[in-house]
Scaffold this motif. Structure first.
Motif, PDB file in Angstrom:
ATOM      1  N   ARG A 158     -10.708 -19.075   2.689  1.00  0.00           N
ATOM      2  CA  ARG A 158     -10.578 -19.893   3.901  1.00  0.00           C
ATOM      3  C   ARG A 158     -10.414 -19.026   5.145  1.00  0.00           C
ATOM      4  N   ARG A 159      -9.758 -17.901   4.991  1.00  0.00           N
ATOM      5  CA  ARG A 159      -9.629 -16.968   6.113  1.00  0.00           C
ATOM      6  C   ARG A 159     -10.978 -16.315   6.421  1.00  0.00           C
ATOM      7  N   ILE A 160     -11.703 -15.935   5.375  1.00  0.00           N
ATOM      8  CA  ILE A 160     -13.007 -15.302   5.553  1.00  0.00           C
ATOM      9  C   ILE A 160     -13.979 -16.250   6.249  1.00  0.00           C
ATOM     10  N   LEU A 163     -14.180 -15.886  10.039  1.00  0.00           N
ATOM     11  CA  LEU A 163     -14.458 -14.581  10.639  1.00  0.00           C
ATOM     12  C   LEU A 163     -15.752 -14.546  11.438  1.00  0.00           C
ATOM     13  N   GLY A 164     -16.622 -15.531  11.253  1.00  0.00           N
ATOM     14  CA  GLY A 164     -17.878 -15.557  11.988  1.00  0.00           C
ATOM     15  C   GLY A 164     -18.876 -14.510  11.528  1.00  0.00           C
ATOM     16  N   LYS A 165     -18.825 -14.129  10.262  1.00  0.00           N
ATOM     17  CA  LYS A 165     -19.734 -13.119   9.728  1.00  0.00           C
ATOM     18  C   LYS A 165     -21.136 -13.715   9.539  1.00  0.00           C
ATOM     19  N   PRO A 166     -22.185 -12.877   9.640  1.00  0.00           N
ATOM     20  CA  PRO A 166     -23.538 -13.354   9.338  1.00  0.00           C
ATOM     21  C   PRO A 166     -23.629 -13.815   7.884  1.00  0.00           C
ATOM     22  N   GLN A 167     -24.485 -14.814   7.635  1.00  0.00           N
ATOM     23  CA  GLN A 167     -24.582 -15.362   6.286  1.00  0.00           C
ATOM     24  C   GLN A 167     -25.011 -14.322   5.277  1.00  0.00           C
ATOM     25  N   ARG A 168     -25.862 -13.392   5.682  1.00  0.00           N
ATOM     26  CA  ARG A 168     -26.292 -12.323   4.766  1.00  0.00           C
ATOM     27  C   ARG A 168     -25.090 -11.529   4.263  1.00  0.00           C
ATOM     28  N   GLU A 169     -24.158 -11.241   5.155  1.00  0.00           N
ATOM     29  CA  GLU A 169     -22.960 -10.501   4.765  1.00  0.00           C
ATOM     30  C   GLU A 169     -22.058 -11.344   3.872  1.00  0.00           C
ATOM     31  N   LEU A 170     -21.978 -12.647   4.150  1.00  0.00           N
ATOM     32  CA  LEU A 170     -21.160 -13.535   3.326  1.00  0.00           C
ATOM     33  C   LEU A 170     -21.766 -13.702   1.933  1.00  0.00           C
ATOM     34  N   THR A 202     -19.013 -23.148  -8.857  1.00  0.00           N
ATOM     35  CA  THR A 202     -20.143 -23.305  -7.942  1.00  0.00           C
ATOM     36  C   THR A 202     -19.852 -24.411  -6.930  1.00  0.00           C
ATOM     37  N   GLY A 203     -20.066 -24.106  -5.650  1.00  0.00           N
ATOM     38  CA  GLY A 203     -19.875 -25.093  -4.594  1.00  0.00           C
ATOM     39  C   GLY A 203     -18.459 -25.251  -4.091  1.00  0.00           C
ATOM     40  N   LEU A 204     -17.498 -24.529  -4.652  1.00  0.00           N
ATOM     41  CA  LEU A 204     -16.104 -24.674  -4.220  1.00  0.00           C
ATOM     42  C   LEU A 204     -15.796 -23.913  -2.943  1.00  0.00           C
ATOM     43  N   VAL A 205     -16.573 -22.894  -2.629  1.00  0.00           N
ATOM     44  CA  VAL A 205     -16.381 -22.105  -1.408  1.00  0.00           C
ATOM     45  C   VAL A 205     -17.611 -22.303  -0.530  1.00  0.00           C
ATOM     46  N   SER A 206     -17.429 -22.877   0.653  1.00  0.00           N
ATOM     47  CA  SER A 206     -18.554 -23.314   1.482  1.00  0.00           C
ATOM     48  C   SER A 206     -19.482 -22.175   1.869  1.00  0.00           C
ATOM     49  N   TRP A 207     -18.922 -21.002   2.192  1.00  0.00           N
ATOM     50  CA  TRP A 207     -19.758 -19.892   2.665  1.00  0.00           C
ATOM     51  C   TRP A 207     -20.359 -19.075   1.523  1.00  0.00           C
ATOM     52  N   HIS A 208     -19.938 -19.379   0.292  1.00  0.00           N
ATOM     53  CA  HIS A 208     -20.459 -18.662  -0.877  1.00  0.00           C
ATOM     54  C   HIS A 208     -20.747 -19.715  -1.947  1.00  0.00           C
ATOM     55  N   PRO A 209     -21.866 -20.444  -1.802  1.00  0.00           N
ATOM     56  CA  PRO A 209     -22.108 -21.609  -2.654  1.00  0.00           C
ATOM     57  C   PRO A 209     -22.321 -21.301  -4.127  1.00  0.00           C
ATOM     58  N   GLY A 210     -22.535 -20.034  -4.459  1.00  0.00           N
ATOM     59  CA  GLY A 210     -22.633 -19.671  -5.872  1.00  0.00           C
ATOM     60  C   GLY A 210     -21.263 -19.668  -6.510  1.00  0.00           C
ATOM     61  N   ASN A 231     -10.316 -15.593  -8.474  1.00  0.00           N
ATOM     62  CA  ASN A 231     -10.597 -16.973  -8.085  1.00  0.00           C
ATOM     63  C   ASN A 231     -10.573 -17.057  -6.565  1.00  0.00           C
ATOM     64  N   TRP A 232     -11.759 -17.186  -5.973  1.00  0.00           N
ATOM     65  CA  TRP A 232     -11.861 -17.263  -4.514  1.00  0.00           C
ATOM     66  C   TRP A 232     -11.533 -18.660  -3.981  1.00  0.00           C
ATOM     67  N   ALA A 233     -11.494 -19.635  -4.857  1.00  0.00           N
ATOM     68  CA  ALA A 233     -11.231 -21.011  -4.420  1.00  0.00           C
ATOM     69  C   ALA A 233      -9.743 -21.341  -4.414  1.00  0.00           C
ATOM     70  N   ALA A 234      -8.916 -20.449  -4.935  1.00  0.00           N
ATOM     71  CA  ALA A 234      -7.471 -20.651  -4.999  1.00  0.00           C
ATOM     72  C   ALA A 234      -6.776 -19.515  -4.256  1.00  0.00           C
ATOM     73  N   PRO A 235      -5.493 -19.682  -3.914  1.00  0.00           N
ATOM     74  CA  PRO A 235      -4.773 -18.562  -3.290  1.00  0.00           C
ATOM     75  C   PRO A 235      -4.706 -17.372  -4.240  1.00  0.00           C
ATOM     76  N   GLY A 236      -4.682 -16.178  -3.673  1.00  0.00           N
ATOM     77  CA  GLY A 236      -4.596 -14.993  -4.511  1.00  0.00           C
ATOM     78  C   GLY A 236      -4.663 -13.733  -3.681  1.00  0.00           C
ATOM     79  N   ARG A 237      -4.632 -12.603  -4.353  1.00  0.00           N
ATOM     80  CA  ARG A 237      -4.717 -11.309  -3.668  1.00  0.00           C
ATOM     81  C   ARG A 237      -5.252 -10.264  -4.647  1.00  0.00           C
ATOM     82  N   TRP A 238      -5.729  -9.160  -4.078  1.00  0.00           N
ATOM     83  CA  TRP A 238      -6.208  -8.064  -4.903  1.00  0.00           C
ATOM     84  C   TRP A 238      -5.078  -7.452  -5.714  1.00  0.00           C
ATOM     85  N   GLY A 239      -5.424  -6.950  -6.892  1.00  0.00           N
ATOM     86  CA  GLY A 239      -4.443  -6.239  -7.696  1.00  0.00           C
ATOM     87  C   GLY A 239      -5.117  -5.514  -8.846  1.00  0.00           C
TER      88      GLY A 239
END
Length: 337
Positions: A158-160, A163-170, A202-210, A231-239
């Motif tokens: 949701r933060r990403i 950011l206004g990144k180009p779709q290619r980068e997303l 699939t479809g859970l993250v709007s900017w990354h539909p895969g 899981n990009w659709a839920a809260p989390g962090r790198w580890g």
């Protein structure tokens, strides 16, 4: 060091980080930017005014004084193009910001452009040189190696999205951002024998539909195992967790290290020497030393290693299985027998 030893292409925020590290090393630079706005911001932060305009024109203006060493820190979508151009122009050694190419096809084109020139290209995965990772490597060596690894490259979707990144980068965010964690994981794991991956969401993250949920496992040639869950659709962090016969090494956040031993459950923070991380981006100073002077050079990945790792990333990103040619040959021989 002679003045202007190194060429820096790009004048954005990461270029400013390199400027601080180069200043610590007392190394001068020629900085080639693009637009007036980023050049002005770089000048305000560093006191150096970068060049602006088309890169080809700026390179022509150097008139035979092109440095043999370069740092490429342009926008991710232009990394491969700029790297290819510099190699063709005679730059012999480059430190290129990750991921160098945004998908396998672009990586193939980059390799085809660079290989005939003989240029040496290294990837700027600075986290390999952070104090936490360096200490973890020491412990792994003390304990006799890696038994298994757990990785989490969950992204703040949701933060990403804001950011206004180009779709290619997303679309290629996995390579450009999640690979920070996976590069470290494969760095500790070593050469891979086989890899199996599942995806969902699939479809859970709007900017990354895969896919947005990733799970799977890998086996190293020496038998060590690795698993991941992100899981990009839920809260989390790198580890990252690296398990040896004696200790569990917990890097979460990656800049810190906690250690659990057989003595009990407590995760004890490890004291780290942060001398080289004061006033500069963690890992950047030692990464530059590796590139310029060969210190810890064995930890600096080159373009060929990145190409191999991107094959693994692609399977993790899309799902499926991968096996090394050596293990396939062994399986085939066993089957024929």
């Amino acid at each position: 060091m002679e003045e202007h030893k190194i060429l820096v292409v790009g004048a954005g925020n990461m270029a400013q980080e390199y400027a601080r590290a180069l200043d610590r090393l007392q190394i001068g630079s020629v900085v080639l930017g693009r637009g007036a706005e980023s050049a002005a911001a770089y000048h305000a932060a560093t006191g150096v005014m970068p060049g602006t305009g088309p890169l080809e024109t700026q390179l022509d203006a150097l008139d035979g004084q092109l440095p043999e060493n370069a740092i490429v820190t342009v926008n991710a979508m232009h990394l491969a193009e700029v790297t290819s151009m510099l190699a063709a122009r005679g730059v012999r050694r480059m430190l290129v910001e990750k991921p160098a190419a945004l998908d396998l096809a672009e990586m193939d084109r980059l390799l085809a452009a660079v290989r005939p020139t003989g240029a040496k290209v290294f990837l700027a995965y600075n986290r390999r040189f952070m104090a936490s990772v360096r200490r973890a490597r020491q412990i792994v060596a003390e304990d006799g190696g890696v038994l298994s690894i757990k990785a989490d490259f969950s992204e703040m979707a949701r933060r990403i999205a804001q950011l206004g990144k180009p779709q290619r980068e997303l679309d290629t965010w996995f390579y450009g951002n999640s690979s920070h964690v996976l590069d470290l994981a494969f760095h500790f794991l070593g050469p891979v024998r086989r890899l199996d991956a599942l995806t969902a969401g699939t479809g859970l993250v709007s900017w990354h539909p895969g896919a947005s949920i990733f799970s799977g496992s890998a086996e190293a040639e020496d038998g060590a195992l690795m698993s991941w869950h992100a899981n990009w659709a839920a809260p989390g962090r790198w580890g990252l967790e690296v398990l040896t016969p004696e200790r569990r090494l917990i890097l979460q956040p990656l800049e810190q290290l906690r250690v659990q031993s057989h003595a009990g459950f407590p995760e004890v923070p490890e004291e780290l020497d942060l001398t080289d991380e004061t006033g500069v981006k963690p890992g950047l100073l030692r990464q530059l030393r590796a590139f310029l002077f060969g210190d810890e050079a064995e930890n600096l990945p080159d373009l060929e290693e990145q190409a191999r790792n991107m094959q693994h990333y692609d399977v993790i990103r899309t799902g499926g299985s991968w096996q090394s040619q050596a293990s396939l040959g062994t399986a085939q021989r066993a089957g024929r027998g």
